[in-house]
Write a protein that holds these residues in place. Structure first.
Motif, mmCIF file in Angstrom:
data_model
loop_
_atom_site.group_PDB
_atom_site.id
_atom_site.type_symbol
_atom_site.label_atom_id
_atom_site.label_comp_id
_atom_site.label_asym_id
_atom_site.label_seq_id
_atom_site.Cartn_x
_atom_site.Cartn_y
_atom_site.Cartn_z
ATOM 1 N N LYS A 5 0.718 -1.223 -0.265
ATOM 2 C CA LYS A 5 -0.617 -0.328 -0.009
ATOM 3 C C LYS A 5 1.054 1.002 -0.022
ATOM 4 C CE LYS A 5 -3.764 2.218 1.870
ATOM 5 N NZ LYS A 5 -4.557 1.575 0.974
ATOM 6 N N ARG A 48 -1.059 7.035 -0.603
ATOM 7 C CA ARG A 48 -2.888 5.926 -0.995
ATOM 8 C C ARG A 48 -3.288 6.285 0.876
ATOM 9 N NH1 ARG A 48 -3.895 0.678 -3.212
ATOM 10 N NH2 ARG A 48 -5.763 1.310 -2.676
ATOM 11 N N TRP A 56 -6.432 8.462 2.881
ATOM 12 C CA TRP A 56 -6.872 8.407 3.492
ATOM 13 C C TRP A 56 -7.235 8.520 5.462
ATOM 14 C CZ3 TRP A 56 -6.569 5.341 8.169
ATOM 15 C CH2 TRP A 56 -7.883 4.242 8.617
#
Length: 416
Positions: A22, A26, A30
Motif C-alpha cells: 500500500k 494512498r 485515506w
C-alpha cells in the motif's frame, strides 16, 4: 454485539492499512479523509471546539496541563477531573463511560475517558497489530502494569483470549508463582521487570514478549532476548495506543487511528503532536506528548506504509538543561554505557543547574565506576562546561512503585 462489531471493524481496518504494497500516498489520502470527517462530526460535540474548526491546522496545540485544567471542556459529557477521581475510587465507570488514569511518570497524573465502543476499537487494534497469528488457537496473555483498566475486560469478553492482569506495584514476590502457573503465551511487561525475570531465571516460555509501559533502553534488550527470544514493543500511554512492532521488529506508529505531527527538539529527535481521530468521548487534538522519538529514515522490510520509529528515547522532562547547552537522555545514556562494557545498570540525575550525580551499584569495581564517571565528565565538559559530576554507590534494586528512568532531570520545571 455492537461492541464486537467495533472491534472487528478496527481489526480489519488496521490490517488493511498496514498491508504490504500500500503506497504512502494512498494511505495519507485515506487518513486525511478520516481526519476531516472527525473534525466535522466529533470535535464540535465538546465545549473546547464548539466553534467548529474546519482544518486541523486551525486548532491550537494542547498538552496535559491544558487538558487537566479544562477537563470538562474536552469530553462529551462535561465530566470534571473530580468526577473522574471519584469514579476511579469506585469502579472506574460513569454511566456508560470508562475512566482511568496514567501512572504519573512525571509526577502528575493524566485522566482518560472512553466509551464502550472505543474500548473495543482499542482491542481490535491491539489484536491486529500484536497477535493476529495467535487468535485462531487462542492466547494466554499476561499483562503486568501498574494498574488494570476496563480496557482489558474487552479482551476477556472475546472468548479467544485468556487475559490476566498482574499488579506491578504489588511486586513480583506477590504473584510470580501464579504467573508461572498461568504459563502465558504472550507476556506484556515493562522492560525492567522482563529483565528481572531474565536475571532471576523465572520459568516462563512465552511465544511473544512485549516491552510496554516505559522506555526500552538498549542495555536491557540483549539480557531479555537471551531469556525470552525476540523482544517486541507496545508503545502506549494515557493518550492511547501509539505504536506496535511488526514481525520484522520495527516499531510502527498507529497512524490508522492517530494523526502524528512532529516538532524537532535537536539531536535528530522529535516530540509528537497527536490527533486521535478515532476517539469521540474525549477529544485529543494536536496534543503534545512529552516523549522523545527518533524516526526511521529507511522503509521497513515488512512493506507497511505506516511511519517507523527507530527508538522511543525518553521524555522531554528528562532533557538535561544547562546554562549553555541541553542534552537529551540518549546522549547521556550512551556516554555511560560506552564508558565501560561492564555497565549494565545506572542512574544519571541532574540535581541542580550545574550538578549531576552518577549512581552505580556497589558491585561495580572502582575501575568501572571511574571509567563511567570520566566518560560523563568528558561529555559535559565538551558540551556544557562548568558541570560538576559526582559518583554515588548504592544498590539499584527493582522498584515497582515508579517507572524506571535511568536518566532523570530533577530540576523544577520553572528552572528548565
Amino acid at each position: 454485539m455492537i461492541a464486537f462489531v467495533e472491534a472487528i471493524g478496527t481489526y480489519v481496518t488496521a490490517r488493511r492499512m498496514a498491508r504490504p504494497g500500500k503506497s504512502r500516498e494512498r494511505f495519507e489520502a485515506w487518513q486525511t479523509r478520516q481526519v476531516d470527517i472527525w473534525l466535522a462530526r466529533d470535535l464540535p460535540r465538546v465545549a473546547a471546539y464548539a466553534h467548529r474548526p474546519k482544518r486541523l491546522s486551525d486548532l491550537p496545540i494542547t498538552d496535559k496541563a491544558t487538558l487537566m485544567s479544562e477537563f470538562a471542556a474536552y469530553n462529551v459529557q462535561g465530566l470534571t477531573a473530580e468526577n473522574v477521581r471519584q469514579a476511579i475510587q469506585a469502579d472506574c465507570r460513569i454511566g456508560s463511560l470508562t475512566v482511568g488514569q496514567s501512572t504519573g511518570t512525571s509526577g502528575n497524573r493524566g485522566y482518560f475517558v472512553i466509551s464502550n465502543g472505543e474500548r473495543f476499537r482499542w482491542l481490535g487494534a491491539i489484536l491486529a497489530k500484536a497477535i493476529p497469528d495467535m487468535l485462531l488457537g487462542g492466547a494466554r496473555v499476561a499483562v503486568i502494569l501498574p494498574q488494570s483498566t476496563r480496557l482489558y475486560d474487552a479482551a476477556r469478553r472475546t472468548g479467544r483470549i485468556d487475559l490476566r492482569f498482574f499488579d506491578l506495584v504489588a511486586g513480583p514476590e506477590v504473584w510470580q508463582d501464579d504467573l508461572a502457573a498461568f504459563d502465558p503465551t504472550v507476556l506484556i511487561a515493562p522492560p525492567r521487570l522482563l529483565r528481572h525475570f531474565a536475571e532471576t531465571g523465572l520459568a516462563l516460555t512465552p511465544r511473544r514478549t512485549f516491552a510496554a509501559g516505559e522506555t526500552l533502553d538498549p542495555v536491557d534488550r540483549p539480557v531479555i532476548e537471551a531469556a525470552f527470544g525476540p523482544l517486541e514493543q507496545i508503545y502506549m500511554a494515557t493518550e492511547g495506543l501509539l505504536a506496535v512492532t511488526c514481525r520484522e521488529g520495527t516499531l510502527h506508529l498507529c497512524e490508522d487511528s492517530v494523526k502524528f505531527e512532529f516538532e524537532p527538539v535537536g539531536e535528530g529527535l522529535v516530540t509528537p503532536l497527536i490527533t486521535a481521530f478515532r476517539r469521540q468521548a474525549q477529544i485529543m487534538a494536536r496534543y503534545r506528548l512529552n516523549d522523545l522519538l527518533r524516526l526511521s529514515t529507511a522503509p521497513c522490510r515488512c512493506g507497511s506504509p505506516l511511519l517507523a520509529v527507530d527508538e522511543v528515547v525518553g521524555r522531554m522532562d528528562d532533557i538535561f538543561r544547562f546554562a549553555t547547552a541541553v542534552l537529551t537522555p540518549d546522549v547521556i545514556r550512551n556516554a555511560v554505557v560506552d564508558g565501560h562494557p561492564a555497565i549494565q545498570d545506572f542512574r544519571v540525575i541532574q540535581a541542580g543547574p550545574s550538578t549531576v550525580r552518577l549512581v552505580l551499584s556497589p558491585d561495580m569495581s572502582d575501575e568501572v565506576c571511574e571509567a563511567a564517571l570520566a566518560a560523563l565528565r568528558t561529555l559535559f565538559a565538551g558540551r556544557a562546561g562548568g558541570v560538576s559530576v559526582s559518583l554515588e554507590r548504592r544498590p539499584l534494586a527493582l522498584d515497582t512503585g515508579r517507572k524506571l528512568r535511568r536518566v532523570e532531570c530533577r530540576l523544577p520545571k520553572a528552572a528548565g
